[in-house]
Write a protein that holds these residues in place. Structure first.
Motif, PDB file in Angstrom:
ATOM      1  N   GLU A   1      -7.234  20.521 -37.739  1.00 19.26           N
ATOM      2  CA  GLU A   1      -6.718  20.692 -39.095  1.00 19.26           C
ATOM      3  C   GLU A   1      -7.076  19.452 -39.909  1.00 19.26           C
ATOM      4  N   ILE A   2      -7.727  19.662 -41.055  1.00 20.92           N
ATOM      5  CA  ILE A   2      -8.102  18.551 -41.935  1.00 20.92           C
ATOM      6  C   ILE A   2      -7.369  18.729 -43.251  1.00 20.92           C
ATOM      7  N   GLN A   3      -6.591  17.713 -43.627  1.00 23.19           N
ATOM      8  CA  GLN A   3      -5.871  17.715 -44.896  1.00 23.19           C
ATOM      9  C   GLN A   3      -6.489  16.644 -45.784  1.00 23.19           C
ATOM     10  N   THR A   4      -6.780  16.989 -47.031  1.00 20.37           N
ATOM     11  CA  THR A   4      -7.406  16.053 -47.959  1.00 20.37           C
ATOM     12  C   THR A   4      -6.484  15.820 -49.143  1.00 20.37           C
ATOM     13  N   TYR A   5      -6.252  14.537 -49.448  1.00 22.15           N
ATOM     14  CA  TYR A   5      -5.379  14.150 -50.552  1.00 22.15           C
ATOM     15  C   TYR A   5      -6.128  13.197 -51.463  1.00 22.15           C
ATOM     16  N   GLY A   6      -5.725  13.151 -52.722  1.00 24.79           N
ATOM     17  CA  GLY A   6      -6.345  12.251 -53.675  1.00 24.79           C
ATOM     18  C   GLY A   6      -5.329  11.310 -54.291  1.00 24.79           C
TER      19      GLY A   6
ATOM     20  N   ALA B   1     -13.020   3.322 -45.223  1.00 31.61           N
ATOM     21  CA  ALA B   1     -14.375   3.002 -45.664  1.00 31.61           C
ATOM     22  C   ALA B   1     -14.388   2.864 -47.183  1.00 31.61           C
ATOM     23  N   ASP B   2     -15.311   2.062 -47.673  1.00 28.76           N
ATOM     24  CA  ASP B   2     -15.521   1.875 -49.105  1.00 28.76           C
ATOM     25  C   ASP B   2     -16.971   2.198 -49.426  1.00 28.76           C
ATOM     26  N   GLY B   3     -17.208   2.651 -50.662  1.00 29.39           N
ATOM     27  CA  GLY B   3     -18.564   2.943 -51.092  1.00 29.39           C
ATOM     28  C   GLY B   3     -18.690   2.932 -52.587  1.00 29.39           C
ATOM     29  N   GLN B   4     -19.926   2.956 -53.054  1.00 28.43           N
ATOM     30  CA  GLN B   4     -20.173   2.976 -54.494  1.00 28.43           C
ATOM     31  C   GLN B   4     -19.889   4.349 -55.092  1.00 28.43           C
ATOM     32  N   THR B   5     -20.041   5.381 -54.263  1.00 27.52           N
ATOM     33  CA  THR B   5     -19.669   6.728 -54.679  1.00 27.52           C
ATOM     34  C   THR B   5     -18.723   7.299 -53.626  1.00 27.52           C
ATOM     35  N   MET B   6     -17.997   8.322 -53.993  1.00 22.14           N
ATOM     36  CA  MET B   6     -17.056   8.927 -53.049  1.00 22.14           C
ATOM     37  C   MET B   6     -17.809   9.563 -51.880  1.00 22.14           C
ATOM     38  N   TYR B   7     -18.958  10.159 -52.158  1.00 24.90           N
ATOM     39  CA  TYR B   7     -19.734  10.798 -51.099  1.00 24.90           C
ATOM     40  C   TYR B   7     -20.257   9.771 -50.097  1.00 24.90           C
ATOM     41  N   ALA B   8     -20.681   8.606 -50.587  1.00 27.59           N
ATOM     42  CA  ALA B   8     -21.147   7.545 -49.693  1.00 27.59           C
ATOM     43  C   ALA B   8     -20.000   7.037 -48.823  1.00 27.59           C
ATOM     44  N   ALA B   9     -18.824   6.880 -49.413  1.00 29.95           N
ATOM     45  CA  ALA B   9     -17.656   6.422 -48.653  1.00 29.95           C
ATOM     46  C   ALA B   9     -17.275   7.441 -47.582  1.00 29.95           C
ATOM     47  N   ILE B  10     -17.363   8.725 -47.901  1.00 28.43           N
ATOM     48  CA  ILE B  10     -17.053   9.775 -46.920  1.00 28.43           C
ATOM     49  C   ILE B  10     -18.054   9.744 -45.770  1.00 28.43           C
TER      50      ILE B  10
ATOM     51  N   LEU C   1     -15.786  18.200 -53.299  1.00 25.34           N
ATOM     52  CA  LEU C   1     -15.307  17.094 -52.465  1.00 25.34           C
ATOM     53  C   LEU C   1     -14.601  17.624 -51.220  1.00 25.34           C
ATOM     54  N   GLN C   2     -13.773  18.641 -51.399  1.00 24.16           N
ATOM     55  CA  GLN C   2     -13.047  19.247 -50.288  1.00 24.16           C
ATOM     56  C   GLN C   2     -14.022  19.771 -49.232  1.00 24.16           C
ATOM     57  N   ASN C   3     -15.048  20.483 -49.676  1.00 26.99           N
ATOM     58  CA  ASN C   3     -16.038  21.032 -48.746  1.00 26.99           C
ATOM     59  C   ASN C   3     -16.820  19.925 -48.048  1.00 26.99           C
ATOM     60  N   TYR C   4     -17.133  18.857 -48.783  1.00 30.53           N
ATOM     61  CA  TYR C   4     -17.886  17.747 -48.200  1.00 30.53           C
ATOM     62  C   TYR C   4     -17.060  17.051 -47.120  1.00 30.53           C
ATOM     63  N   VAL C   5     -15.787  16.825 -47.391  1.00 36.65           N
ATOM     64  CA  VAL C   5     -14.907  16.218 -46.391  1.00 36.65           C
ATOM     65  C   VAL C   5     -14.806  17.129 -45.170  1.00 36.65           C
ATOM     66  N   GLN C   6     -14.619  18.422 -45.379  1.00 40.84           N
ATOM     67  CA  GLN C   6     -14.523  19.369 -44.258  1.00 40.84           C
ATOM     68  C   GLN C   6     -15.790  19.342 -43.409  1.00 40.84           C
ATOM     69  N   GLU C   7     -16.945  19.291 -44.078  1.00 41.43           N
ATOM     70  CA  GLU C   7     -18.224  19.314 -43.376  1.00 41.43           C
ATOM     71  C   GLU C   7     -18.443  18.028 -42.573  1.00 41.43           C
ATOM     72  N   LYS C   8     -18.250  16.886 -43.205  1.00 41.05           N
ATOM     73  CA  LYS C   8     -18.543  15.603 -42.555  1.00 41.05           C
ATOM     74  C   LYS C   8     -17.490  15.230 -41.509  1.00 41.05           C
ATOM     75  N   VAL C   9     -16.235  15.305 -41.873  1.00 37.92           N
ATOM     76  CA  VAL C   9     -15.171  14.914 -40.952  1.00 37.92           C
ATOM     77  C   VAL C   9     -14.982  15.975 -39.872  1.00 37.92           C
ATOM     78  N   GLY C  10     -15.301  17.209 -40.178  1.00 34.30           N
ATOM     79  CA  GLY C  10     -15.176  18.290 -39.207  1.00 34.30           C
ATOM     80  C   GLY C  10     -16.055  18.109 -37.987  1.00 34.30           C
ATOM     81  N   LYS C  11     -17.126  17.324 -38.115  1.00 31.45           N
ATOM     82  CA  LYS C  11     -18.014  17.070 -36.975  1.00 31.45           C
ATOM     83  C   LYS C  11     -17.312  16.280 -35.884  1.00 31.45           C
ATOM     84  N   VAL C  12     -16.258  15.568 -36.242  1.00 31.25           N
ATOM     85  CA  VAL C  12     -15.486  14.807 -35.253  1.00 31.25           C
ATOM     86  C   VAL C  12     -14.817  15.768 -34.277  1.00 31.25           C
TER      87      VAL C  12
END
Length: 107
Positions: free
Chosen positions: A2-7, A65-74, A16-27
């Motif tokens: 289960e992945i919960q995303t908050y802002g 993690a930190d990044g210049q863009t949210m996608y880079a940080a994810i 953003l939600q789909n990107y987090v699900q895709e990247k973090v879901g690989k874990v």
């Protein structure tokens, strides 16, 4: 899994939600049990911060993690989580009890 995303000062868009699900879901490929991941996206002036808490049976892992863009940080966060989970699994495997050898009781 289960992945919960908050802002925090960030609107969670479907992209953003789909990107987090895709990247973090690989874990999740590392687990055969249920786990819960809480991802918090935060914007501080020009820095994008991402925090994640992984809750396993009896254990909690944390990465940020930190990044210049949210996608880079994810992306950076997903790599860190992957390394944390692998390290956790290796520790768990190393500390597992070794079964006693079967024998004839010294006779």
């Amino acid at each position: 899994m289960e992945i919960q995303t908050y802002g925090n000062n960030v609107e969670i868009t479907p992209a953003l939600q789909n990107y987090v699900q895709e990247k973090v879901g690989k874990v999740g490929k590392h687990f055969d049990q249920h786990c819960q991941i809480r991802v918090t996206l935060k914007l501080d002036k020009t820095q994008h911060h991402v925090d994640a808490d992984v809750t396993l049976a009896g254990k909690a892992l944390h990465a940020k993690a930190d990044g210049q863009t949210m996608y880079a940080a994810i992306d950076i966060l997903a790599d860190k989580l992957d390394q944390l989970v692998i390290k956790h699994k290796e520790k768990k495997h190393l500390h597992a009890p070794v079964p006693a050898p079967l024998g004839d009781n010294g006779a």
